[in-house]
Design an enzyme around this catalytic site. Structure first.
Site, PDB file in Angstrom:
ATOM      1  N   SER A 174      -2.664  -8.296   2.922  1.00  0.00           N
ATOM      2  CA  SER A 174      -3.089  -8.061   4.309  1.00  0.00           C
ATOM      3  C   SER A 174      -3.601  -9.348   4.932  1.00  0.00           C
ATOM      4  O   SER A 174      -3.364  -9.608   6.115  1.00  0.00           O
ATOM      5  CB  SER A 174      -4.181  -6.992   4.351  1.00  0.00           C
ATOM      6  OG  SER A 174      -3.685  -5.762   3.902  1.00  0.00           O
ATOM      7  N   HIS A 178       0.843  -1.204   0.000  1.00  0.00           N
ATOM      8  CA  HIS A 178       0.000   0.000   0.000  1.00  0.00           C
ATOM      9  C   HIS A 178       0.879   1.256   0.000  1.00  0.00           C
ATOM     10  O   HIS A 178       0.611   2.221  -0.717  1.00  0.00           O
ATOM     11  CB  HIS A 178      -0.897   0.011   1.245  1.00  0.00           C
ATOM     12  CG  HIS A 178      -1.871  -1.133   1.315  1.00  0.00           C
ATOM     13  ND1 HIS A 178      -2.047  -1.898   2.444  1.00  0.00           N
ATOM     14  CD2 HIS A 178      -2.716  -1.648   0.386  1.00  0.00           C
ATOM     15  CE1 HIS A 178      -2.970  -2.818   2.221  1.00  0.00           C
ATOM     16  NE2 HIS A 178      -3.383  -2.706   0.980  1.00  0.00           N
ATOM     17  N   ARG A 214      -2.319  -6.539  -8.320  1.00  0.00           N
ATOM     18  CA  ARG A 214      -1.232  -7.503  -8.171  1.00  0.00           C
ATOM     19  C   ARG A 214      -1.289  -8.606  -9.208  1.00  0.00           C
ATOM     20  O   ARG A 214      -0.264  -9.139  -9.608  1.00  0.00           O
ATOM     21  CB  ARG A 214      -1.290  -8.144  -6.768  1.00  0.00           C
ATOM     22  CG  ARG A 214      -0.787  -7.249  -5.670  1.00  0.00           C
ATOM     23  CD  ARG A 214      -1.208  -7.767  -4.321  1.00  0.00           C
ATOM     24  NE  ARG A 214      -2.667  -7.706  -4.195  1.00  0.00           N
ATOM     25  CZ  ARG A 214      -3.322  -7.985  -3.089  1.00  0.00           C
ATOM     26  NH1 ARG A 214      -2.677  -8.382  -2.020  1.00  0.00           N
ATOM     27  NH2 ARG A 214      -4.632  -7.876  -3.047  1.00  0.00           N
ATOM     28  N   LYS A 233     -20.115  -3.196  12.639  1.00  0.00           N
ATOM     29  CA  LYS A 233     -19.670  -4.569  12.338  1.00  0.00           C
ATOM     30  C   LYS A 233     -18.446  -4.972  13.155  1.00  0.00           C
ATOM     31  O   LYS A 233     -18.338  -6.095  13.607  1.00  0.00           O
ATOM     32  CB  LYS A 233     -19.376  -4.709  10.842  1.00  0.00           C
ATOM     33  CG  LYS A 233     -20.651  -4.800  10.021  1.00  0.00           C
ATOM     34  CD  LYS A 233     -20.342  -5.281   8.632  1.00  0.00           C
ATOM     35  CE  LYS A 233     -21.574  -5.310   7.760  1.00  0.00           C
ATOM     36  NZ  LYS A 233     -21.238  -5.227   6.347  1.00  0.00           N
TER      37      LYS A 233
HETATM   38  P1  ADP Z   1      -9.917  -3.934  -0.008  1.00  0.00           P
HETATM   39  O1  ADP Z   1     -10.474  -4.605   1.189  1.00  0.00           O
HETATM   40  O2  ADP Z   1     -10.722  -2.749  -0.455  1.00  0.00           O
HETATM   41  O3  ADP Z   1      -9.529  -4.836  -1.159  1.00  0.00           O
HETATM   42  P2  ADP Z   1      -7.130  -3.701   0.787  1.00  0.00           P
HETATM   43  O4  ADP Z   1      -6.728  -2.982   2.022  1.00  0.00           O
HETATM   44  O5  ADP Z   1      -6.946  -5.173   0.785  1.00  0.00           O
HETATM   45  O6  ADP Z   1      -8.607  -3.246   0.521  1.00  0.00           O
HETATM   46  O7  ADP Z   1      -6.358  -3.112  -0.476  1.00  0.00           O
HETATM   47  C1  ADP Z   1      -6.499  -1.793  -0.900  1.00  0.00           C
HETATM   48  C2  ADP Z   1      -5.922  -1.642  -2.301  1.00  0.00           C
HETATM   49  O8  ADP Z   1      -4.536  -1.932  -2.300  1.00  0.00           O
HETATM   50  C3  ADP Z   1      -6.526  -2.595  -3.338  1.00  0.00           C
HETATM   51  O9  ADP Z   1      -6.611  -1.921  -4.576  1.00  0.00           O
HETATM   52  C4  ADP Z   1      -5.526  -3.704  -3.412  1.00  0.00           C
HETATM   53  O10 ADP Z   1      -5.566  -4.378  -4.666  1.00  0.00           O
HETATM   54  C5  ADP Z   1      -4.241  -2.923  -3.252  1.00  0.00           C
HETATM   55  N1  ADP Z   1      -3.131  -3.732  -2.762  1.00  0.00           N
HETATM   56  C6  ADP Z   1      -3.122  -4.603  -1.737  1.00  0.00           C
HETATM   57  N2  ADP Z   1      -1.913  -5.169  -1.568  1.00  0.00           N
HETATM   58  C7  ADP Z   1      -1.109  -4.646  -2.548  1.00  0.00           C
HETATM   59  C8  ADP Z   1       0.257  -4.853  -2.929  1.00  0.00           C
HETATM   60  N3  ADP Z   1       1.035  -5.699  -2.282  1.00  0.00           N
HETATM   61  N4  ADP Z   1       0.723  -4.145  -3.990  1.00  0.00           N
HETATM   62  C9  ADP Z   1      -0.087  -3.284  -4.653  1.00  0.00           C
HETATM   63  N5  ADP Z   1      -1.386  -3.062  -4.357  1.00  0.00           N
HETATM   64  C10 ADP Z   1      -1.892  -3.727  -3.307  1.00  0.00           C
END
Ligand code: ADP
Length: 151
Positions: free
Chosen positions: A130, A18, A92, A42
């Site tokens: 995550s 991120h 990704r 929630k």
């Molecule tokens: P959500 O629950 O909305 O998917 P996330 O917190 O998992 O939210 O991810 C937010 C954004 O960051 C999404 O667009 C996700 O694809 C992107 N993202 C997550 N991990 C990575 C990573 N390692 N590299 C690039 N983008 C990422």
């Protein structure tokens, strides 16, 4: 016109992947608002929402162009309320693409002034998720290398 972008997500937790997306977005936009989507009724997060806000704020302490906000509404509405004209998402792999494609079509329908911009992950962060970090942390594994702050 000022280019404001929102970067929405659960950020449970906020990772190096991120962080990389935000740093690269600062080369494209004047302001980046990291929006943590959260439904207080929630309460189904692993990492506490207030802890995550303060950790992310710590990361961008010296960067006034990055803001952190929590929102509890449609992402398209959050964009209108923050006067953001761009929505950033990271990609990704093809699984991310399938999901993001659908969401971005819906967001365009809900707010036609909002342009979704996709940034492809940097290869060194492509495997960071995550979900996996939560699992490793839950069982006592060391995840510090994947986070831009200490937890
Ligand atoms: P959500 O629950 O909305 O998917 P996330 O917190 O998992 O939210 O991810 C937010 C954004 O960051 C999404 O667009 C996700 O694809 C992107 N993202 C997550 N991990 C990575 C990573 N390692 N590299 C690039 N983008 C990422």
């Amino acid at each position: 016109m000022k280019k404001t972008a929102i970067f929405p997500g659960s950020f449970d937790p906020y990772t190096m992947g991120h962080h990389d997306i935000v740093l690269r977005s600062l080369n494209l936009f004047d302001e980046v608002i990291i929006g943590i989507g959260y439904n207080s009724t929630k309460k189904n997060r692993y990492f506490d929402i207030d802890l995550m806000v303060s950790k992310i704020e710590e990361v961008y302490q010296g960067e006034s162009r990055v803001k952190v906000m929590v929102y509890n509404e449609l992402t398209s509405t959050f964009a209108k309320n923050t006067k953001a004209n761009f929505l950033i998402r990271g990609l990704r792999n093809t699984t991310d693409f399938e999901y993001e494609n659908t969401i971005s079509q819906m967001n365009r329908y809900l707010n036609d002034e909002l342009e979704t911009v996709f940034l492809i992950t940097s290869p060194q962060y492509a495997a960071i998720s995550s979900t996996v970090i939560r699992e490793v942390h839950r069982y006592g594994g060391n995840v510090s290398e994947f986070l831009p702050y200490t937890i």
